[in-house]
Scaffold this active site. Structure first.
Site, PDB file in Angstrom:
ATOM      1  CG  HIS A 103      17.942  -8.234 -19.672  1.00  0.00           C
ATOM      2  ND1 HIS A 103      16.702  -8.265 -18.118  1.00  0.00           N
ATOM      3  CD2 HIS A 103      17.000  -8.634 -19.683  1.00  0.00           C
ATOM      4  CE1 HIS A 103      15.575  -8.405 -18.431  1.00  0.00           C
ATOM      5  NE2 HIS A 103      15.786  -9.176 -19.417  1.00  0.00           N
ATOM      6  CG  ASP A 131      12.824   0.315 -19.607  1.00  0.00           C
ATOM      7  OD1 ASP A 131      13.842   0.488 -20.258  1.00  0.00           O
ATOM      8  OD2 ASP A 131      11.648   0.105 -19.043  1.00  0.00           O
ATOM      9  CB  SER A 137       3.464   1.156 -22.380  1.00  0.00           C
ATOM     10  OG  SER A 137       3.037   0.043 -21.557  1.00  0.00           O
TER      11      SER A 137
END
Ligand code: GLA
Length: 389
Positions: free
Chosen positions: A33, A170, A125
């Protein structure tokens, strides 16, 4: 279930696939975070990921099929697209929306997706399917985006089309990951180094809590907002662009500027976590796994008490790990609110760990977790061989 992806493509579309691509998922070793606060993070790509097989068509139609989901879509080539409900194909649709709005001459495509990343498990994902789609379009229609541009546009799709205000970690990790390496990424400058993951006689275990992640997206956006508020408060006296522009020592001098107790806790986590990543990088470079593990536990504790994104499921994995002498460190990974934890486990003790953590967790939570021994793999690319999955 074993899939021959090329065979499945033929079954779906009655023709051969022209190209196939793969993008991995990721775990984050430490630095949670803080990507959207200009911090340092240390993710690795994993060998689970998303495959897409594609063939062009002359009908001006995009067809989306998945071996994981029943939902499918056939949609004509248009000037723009809109998200529809909560279905999986919003991610590739968002990427196509971006490409058409940028004026690329793309034509209809038949697409078949398959993923072996557990869905909603915090292993990215969504970044994986975004990046693999962007990579596929870029290759098939020669759009000349660099890999970094693909990362940035995938993040924009997640922020604007999907509506999650995520940082860049990500998408960056799944695009730039390298086998057996962790990425030391500065999310402010986007400078990065691939460093040896140096786990010695330990392996990285991924423990999926199997807790369905409810409200994760709105809670995530709430944290991003709280960090904006903390930054605004500090900017009254400090000339900074990101919370991670200061370290814990400086924070102590200015923390009084933040009057809201919750916002203060969020900022404290962010700034201290960034300091921990610097220490973790040193520990990894000198193969000091004990220190690395200590920092992982400290990170988890901060995510639990200050940032409040853990939960009893993730905490149970860490509680067990603390009692096991064969575990160097453990923490939640990714956004939290369920999802996965990671642990550094002595390779020779992995099976015992897997059994014991499953027992402990099931006793406490009432259902079993899934435990994997993870391999650190490469980032997005063309798939060269036929894969049976
Ligand atoms: C999600 C987001 C990332 C990052 C992590 C938490 O995975 O997509 O950008 O903020 O949570 O570190």
């Amino acid at each position: 279930m074993k899939h021959n992806l090329y065979g499945e493509f033929k079954k779906s579309y009655n023709k051969e696939a022209e190209s196939a691509f793969f993008s991995p998922g990721r775990v984050n070793l430490i630095g949670e975070h803080i990507d959207y606060n200009g911090g340092l993070v240390m993710p690795c790509a994993i060998t689970f990921g998303t495959y897409v097989l594609a063939a062009t068509n002359n009908e001006g139609i995009f067809r989306f099929r998945s071996l994981n989901f029943e939902d499918k879509l056939d949609i004509t080539l248009q000037d723009s697209y809109e998200k529809s409900g909560e279905t999986w194909y919003n991610y590739p649709l968002g990427i196509i929306d971006y490409f058409v709005k940028e004026g690329h001459q793309i034509q209809g495509l038949d697409l078949l997706f398959y993923g072996d990343i557990p869905i909603s498990s915090g292993l990215s994902s969504s970044a994986s399917i975004e990046v693999v789609t962007a990579y596929a379009l870029n290759e098939m229609f020669s759009c000349s985006y660099t890999k970094l541009e693909l990362v940035k546009l995938s993040k924009e799709v997640e922020n604007v089309f999907i509506g999650v205000n995520c940082g860049i970690m990500d998408q960056f990790a799944v695009a730039f990951g390298e086998k057996d390496k962790a990425l030391m990424l500065n999310c402010d400058t986007l400078d990065y180094k691939a460093v040896d993951s140096n786990l010695g006689d330990h392996v990285l275990a991924i423990i999926n809590t199997n807790k369905p992640r409810k409200l994760a997206e709105s809670k995530y956006n709430e944290r991003v907002q709280e960090c904006h508020e903390a930054l605004k408060a500090l900017q009254q006296e400090l000339d900074i662009n990101n919370l991670c522009d200061i370290d814990s020592e400086t924070f102590k001098q200015y923390q009084h500027l933040i009057t809201d107790e919750i916002v203060f806790k969020r900022a404290k986590h962010v700034i201290e976590e960034n300091d921990r990543v610097k220490l973790a990088a040193e520990a990894l470079a000198s193969s000091n796994l004990a220190e690395f593990g200590r920092l992982m536990y400290a990170s988890h504790d901060s995510l639990k008490t200050l940032y409040e994104v853990s939960g009893k499921e993730l905490d149970a994995v860490v509680e067990y790990s603390l009692t096991d002498p064969n575990v160097a460190g453990a923490r939640m990974t990714g956004a939290g609110f369920g999802g996965c934890a990671i642990a550094l486990v002595k390779e020779s003790a992995f099976d015992n760990f897997s059994k014991a953590v499953t027992e402990y967790y099931t006793g406490k939570i009432g259902y079993a977790p899934s435990v994997y021994s993870s391999l650190i793999g490469d980032g997005v690319g063309l798939l060269k061989e036929v894969v049976n999955l």
